[in-house]
Structures are given as structure tokens and as C-alpha cells.
Design a protein around this motif. Structure first.
Motif, PDB file in Angstrom:
ATOM      1  N   ARG A 269       0.828  -1.202   0.000  1.00 30.47           N
ATOM      2  CA  ARG A 269       0.000   0.000   0.000  1.00 30.47           C
ATOM      3  C   ARG A 269       0.868   1.260   0.000  1.00 30.47           C
ATOM      4  NH1 ARG A 269      -4.488  -1.925   4.527  1.00 30.47           N
ATOM      5  NH2 ARG A 269      -5.797  -3.152   3.101  1.00 30.47           N
ATOM      6  N   TYR A 270       1.940   1.225   0.769  1.00 31.55           N
ATOM      7  CA  TYR A 270       2.836   2.372   0.818  1.00 31.55           C
ATOM      8  C   TYR A 270       3.503   2.583  -0.538  1.00 31.55           C
ATOM      9  CZ  TYR A 270       6.740   5.349   2.205  1.00 31.55           C
ATOM     10  OH  TYR A 270       7.650   6.371   2.290  1.00 31.55           O
ATOM     11  N   ALA A 271       3.938   1.493  -1.177  1.00 33.23           N
ATOM     12  CA  ALA A 271       4.549   1.601  -2.503  1.00 33.23           C
ATOM     13  C   ALA A 271       3.581   2.222  -3.499  1.00 33.23           C
ATOM     14  CB  ALA A 271       5.017   0.225  -2.974  1.00 33.23           C
ATOM     15  N   LYS A 272       2.312   1.845  -3.407  1.00 32.51           N
ATOM     16  CA  LYS A 272       1.306   2.412  -4.300  1.00 32.51           C
ATOM     17  C   LYS A 272       1.166   3.914  -4.078  1.00 32.51           C
ATOM     18  CE  LYS A 272      -3.576   2.019  -5.617  1.00 32.51           C
ATOM     19  NZ  LYS A 272      -4.861   1.315  -5.357  1.00 32.51           N
ATOM     20  N   ARG A 273       1.151   4.334  -2.803  1.00 31.94           N
ATOM     21  CA  ARG A 273       1.061   5.772  -2.508  1.00 31.94           C
ATOM     22  C   ARG A 273       2.291   6.507  -3.033  1.00 31.94           C
ATOM     23  NH1 ARG A 273      -0.666   3.800   2.552  1.00 31.94           N
ATOM     24  NH2 ARG A 273       1.272   4.471   3.565  1.00 31.94           N
ATOM     25  N   GLN A 274       3.458   5.894  -2.891  1.00 25.98           N
ATOM     26  CA  GLN A 274       4.671   6.527  -3.409  1.00 25.98           C
ATOM     27  C   GLN A 274       4.593   6.706  -4.920  1.00 25.98           C
ATOM     28  OE1 GLN A 274       7.370   3.575  -1.539  1.00 25.98           O
ATOM     29  NE2 GLN A 274       8.577   5.341  -0.897  1.00 25.98           N
ATOM     30  N   MET A 275       4.158   5.676  -5.619  1.00 26.28           N
ATOM     31  CA  MET A 275       4.060   5.770  -7.076  1.00 26.28           C
ATOM     32  C   MET A 275       3.087   6.873  -7.487  1.00 26.28           C
ATOM     33  SD  MET A 275       4.292   1.852  -8.538  1.00 26.28           S
ATOM     34  CE  MET A 275       2.959   1.178  -7.549  1.00 26.28           C
ATOM     35  N   THR A 276       1.978   6.983  -6.767  1.00 25.91           N
ATOM     36  CA  THR A 276       1.003   8.028  -7.063  1.00 25.91           C
ATOM     37  C   THR A 276       1.608   9.413  -6.853  1.00 25.91           C
ATOM     38  OG1 THR A 276      -0.839   6.579  -6.455  1.00 25.91           O
ATOM     39  CG2 THR A 276      -1.258   8.952  -6.451  1.00 25.91           C
ATOM     40  N   TRP A 277       2.347   9.573  -5.767  1.00 23.08           N
ATOM     41  CA  TRP A 277       2.945  10.882  -5.456  1.00 23.08           C
ATOM     42  C   TRP A 277       3.977  11.260  -6.512  1.00 23.08           C
ATOM     43  CZ3 TRP A 277       7.225  13.759  -4.634  1.00 23.08           C
ATOM     44  CH2 TRP A 277       7.066  14.960  -3.932  1.00 23.08           C
ATOM     45  N   PHE A 278       4.895  10.338  -6.814  1.00 20.98           N
ATOM     46  CA  PHE A 278       5.964  10.659  -7.752  1.00 20.98           C
ATOM     47  C   PHE A 278       5.445  10.871  -9.172  1.00 20.98           C
ATOM     48  CE2 PHE A 278       8.839   8.520  -4.581  1.00 20.98           C
ATOM     49  CZ  PHE A 278       9.547   9.663  -4.268  1.00 20.98           C
ATOM     50  N   ARG A 279       4.277  10.298  -9.482  1.00 19.92           N
ATOM     51  CA  ARG A 279       3.712  10.458 -10.818  1.00 19.92           C
ATOM     52  C   ARG A 279       3.448  11.926 -11.130  1.00 19.92           C
ATOM     53  NH1 ARG A 279      -0.725   7.135 -10.331  1.00 19.92           N
ATOM     54  NH2 ARG A 279       0.693   5.376 -10.542  1.00 19.92           N
ATOM     55  N   GLY A 280       3.178  12.717 -10.111  1.00 16.31           N
ATOM     56  CA  GLY A 280       2.853  14.121 -10.333  1.00 16.31           C
ATOM     57  C   GLY A 280       4.026  15.061 -10.207  1.00 16.31           C
ATOM     58  N   GLN A 281       5.232  14.512 -10.029  1.00 14.35           N
ATOM     59  CA  GLN A 281       6.391  15.375  -9.826  1.00 14.35           C
ATOM     60  C   GLN A 281       7.125  15.626 -11.131  1.00 14.35           C
ATOM     61  OE1 GLN A 281       6.586  16.777  -6.720  1.00 14.35           O
ATOM     62  NE2 GLN A 281       4.667  15.656  -6.716  1.00 14.35           N
ATOM     63  N   ILE A 282       8.070  16.572 -11.081  1.00 13.83           N
ATOM     64  CA  ILE A 282       8.756  16.999 -12.285  1.00 13.83           C
ATOM     65  C   ILE A 282       9.985  16.147 -12.589  1.00 13.83           C
ATOM     66  CG2 ILE A 282       7.973  19.368 -12.049  1.00 13.83           C
ATOM     67  CD1 ILE A 282      10.674  20.101 -10.889  1.00 13.83           C
ATOM     68  N   LEU A 283      10.283  15.174 -11.757  1.00  7.13           N
ATOM     69  CA  LEU A 283      11.410  14.296 -12.030  1.00  7.13           C
ATOM     70  C   LEU A 283      11.111  13.429 -13.240  1.00  7.13           C
ATOM     71  CD1 LEU A 283      12.207  13.100  -8.390  1.00  7.13           C
ATOM     72  CD2 LEU A 283      13.028  15.122  -9.556  1.00  7.13           C
TER      73      LEU A 283
END
Length: 286
Positions: A269-283
């Protein structure tokens, strides 16, 4: 010349291995950007680099904070910027690697500075948590600060206490503080950032396998030492992935299989939240 290379991504995505390869190729120094890997007592459960990995490349900001001491993103930014400057001064390449999105955001965009919370106010907030429990504190926060309450889960005591103590100390919602212009220093451009992407099923498999390996390589011993320290359960380290479930196992409240399954589910679940967060970043995504 780039000020730093940033490598972000979800847990178990192979960030540390990539960082070591880059450090060896570029004469780099690896700087931790994982909020749990700062704790010295949690090497196994946080997948902190082991002795072999630390010998393969220089590592900074790993295992230097006690689990008994809260540690903030603002403090990490100050430490990370100092390390980056020192590495560049030595003619080497800073490689910032981790999975804590807030750390990367604070490093590249800055943070609104929130006044220091007095110790007695922190104690009062923790006492209120003990009195009401997380669900009760969430209801109290909802009555006084509905904006922050809507952002937080009733099962997240750490963030509930933080929101409540800021409200008590300043009379202003944490949400309002967070919307103010950033005042902290930021990483000077140009820098280059990457996010490691995996197919979800494969990432989940890697998470499950790593948790199982941790149980075989000292995770239970780490948790037993935490239990012996009799720490405040609201401390961030006590919420590290796997810690709550293995504490239950250590206390005889569940079986090994039950603890492992619960820890694996929490990690996915934490990995899923991380993927969601990073999806919106400029990296950049790779």
C-alpha cells in the motif's frame, strides 16, 4: 555543472543499487532521502545500505538519528544541503536517493517555515492522543480544524498529533502554514532527477520478497530492541513499515505468518502511494 542527481522511487525499486553504480562511475557520494533510514536502530527493517554497500561508495545521512528523537523534513533539508555543498566542494557528484516524496519536494521547492512548537505544547498534544486515541483526536481536530482533519486518516496518530500541536501553539491550521510561501533554502539549479518505475505486479512481488528476507536477517531482533526501549508509540520510527506488525509478533499477539502478511500488505500500500505521489512530480520517469 549539475548541483546534484536525484533518484526517487517507491520502496524495493532498486534505488540504492542504482545509486551505488552511479557513484562508482561518476565519483559520487550518496546522500539519503529516506525519512526512516535516518534512524540508526533500524538498519534491516528500513533496508538501509549494509556494510558491503557502504564500502562500495561513500554514504551520508544514514543511521545518524536515534529512534527516540523526532526528525523533521526541515532539519533534513538543512543537513542535505550542507552535505551537497561539501561534496561539490570536494569535486565529487552528490547523488540524493530515497523514497520520501516530501524530502524531495522540500529540497527542490522549499518549505513554509512553521514556528517551533514549545515542549509543553508537544506534551499536551501527545497527552490528548493518549486520552482520546487516534480516532478521538481526529474527531477533536475535526471540530477545531476541519480542513486538516479532512486531509488526515483517523488511523494516523503521528500526523494527527502534528496538526493538533501546531493548532494549539499557533492558533492557525497547519494547512494554512503549508500554503504560505516557502522560506527555506532550496537546491540550486541545475539538477537532474529521475524516478524509478516498475510494473505494479512486479514491484509488489519485490516488496513481498524483501519483507520475507528481512524476517530471516534480523528484523525481529531490531523490533525486540525497540520494544525494550519503551518508546512513545507516536514517534515516527514506531510507524516504520513492518514495525507495528512485528511488535505484535514480538508480544505474542499474532503468528509469524500473520505478521509477515500484514507487513507485506502495508508495504504494498505504501509503494502504491509513493508511485502516485511521484507520478505528479517533475522528475523524469524511468
Amino acid at each position: 555543472m549539475q548541483s546534484a542527481i536525484l533518484i526517487a522511487g517507491p520502496t524495493a525499486s532498486g534505488k540504492s543499487s542504482l545509486a551505488i553504480e552511479l557513484a562508482q562511475a561518476l565519483d559520487g557520494v550518496i546522500i539519503n532521502a529516506d525519512s526512516m533510514q535516518v534512524y540508526r536502530e533500524l538498519r534491516v527493517l528500513t533496508a538501509r545500505p549494509d556494510a558491503r554497500e557502504e564500502a562500495a561508495a561513500p554514504h551520508r545521512l544514514y543511521g545518524f538519528v536515534s529512534v527516540a528523537a523526532p526528525y523533521s523534513a526541515a532539519r533534513w533539508v538543512d543537513a542535505a544541503l550542507a552535505e551537497i555543498a561539501a561534496v561539490r566542494e570536494a569535486g565529487q557528484v552528490p547523488i540524493v536517493v530515497g523514497g520520501t516524496g516530501l524530502y524531495f519536494q522540500a529540497l527542490t521547492e522549499g518549505m513554509a517555515e512553521i514556528p517551533e512548537i514549545p515542549d509543553d505544547t508537544r506534551a499536551a498534544a501527545r497527552a490528548k492522543l493518549e486520552e482520546l486515541g487516534p480516532a478521538g483526536l481526529h474527531l477533536l481536530l475535526e471540530s477545531q480544524d476541519p480542513v486538516m482533519a479532512a486531509r488526515l486518516m483517523p488511523t494516523d496518530p503521528q500526523r494527527l498529533v502534528r496538526a493538533y500541536e501546531v493548532l494549539l501553539a499557533t492558533g492557525t491550521s497547519l494547512a494554512d502554514w503549508q500554503q504560505r510561501p516557502a522560506t527555506t533554502p532550496v537546491l540550486p539549479p541545475p539538477w537532474q532527477g529521475f524516478v524509478l518505475n516498475w510494473p505494479r505486479a512486479e514491484l509488489y512481488r519485490r516488496c513481498d520478497e524483501r519483507l520475507a528476507a528481512m524476517l530471516d536477517h534480523g528484523a525481529l531482533d531490531e523490533v525486540a530492541e525497540l520494544a525494550a526501549m519503551d518508546l512513545d508509540p507516536a514517534l515516527p520510527a514506531m510507524k516504520a513499515l513492518g514495525v507495528p506488525d512485528l511488535l505484535r509478533l514480538n508480544g505474542g499477539a499474532c503468528t509469524r505468518a500473520e505478521a509477515l502478511g500484514a507487513a507485506q500488505q502495508a508495504t504494498r500500500r505504501y509503494a502504491k502511494r509513493q508511485m502516485t505521489w511521484f507520478r505528479g512530480q517533475i522528475l523524469q520517469k524511468y
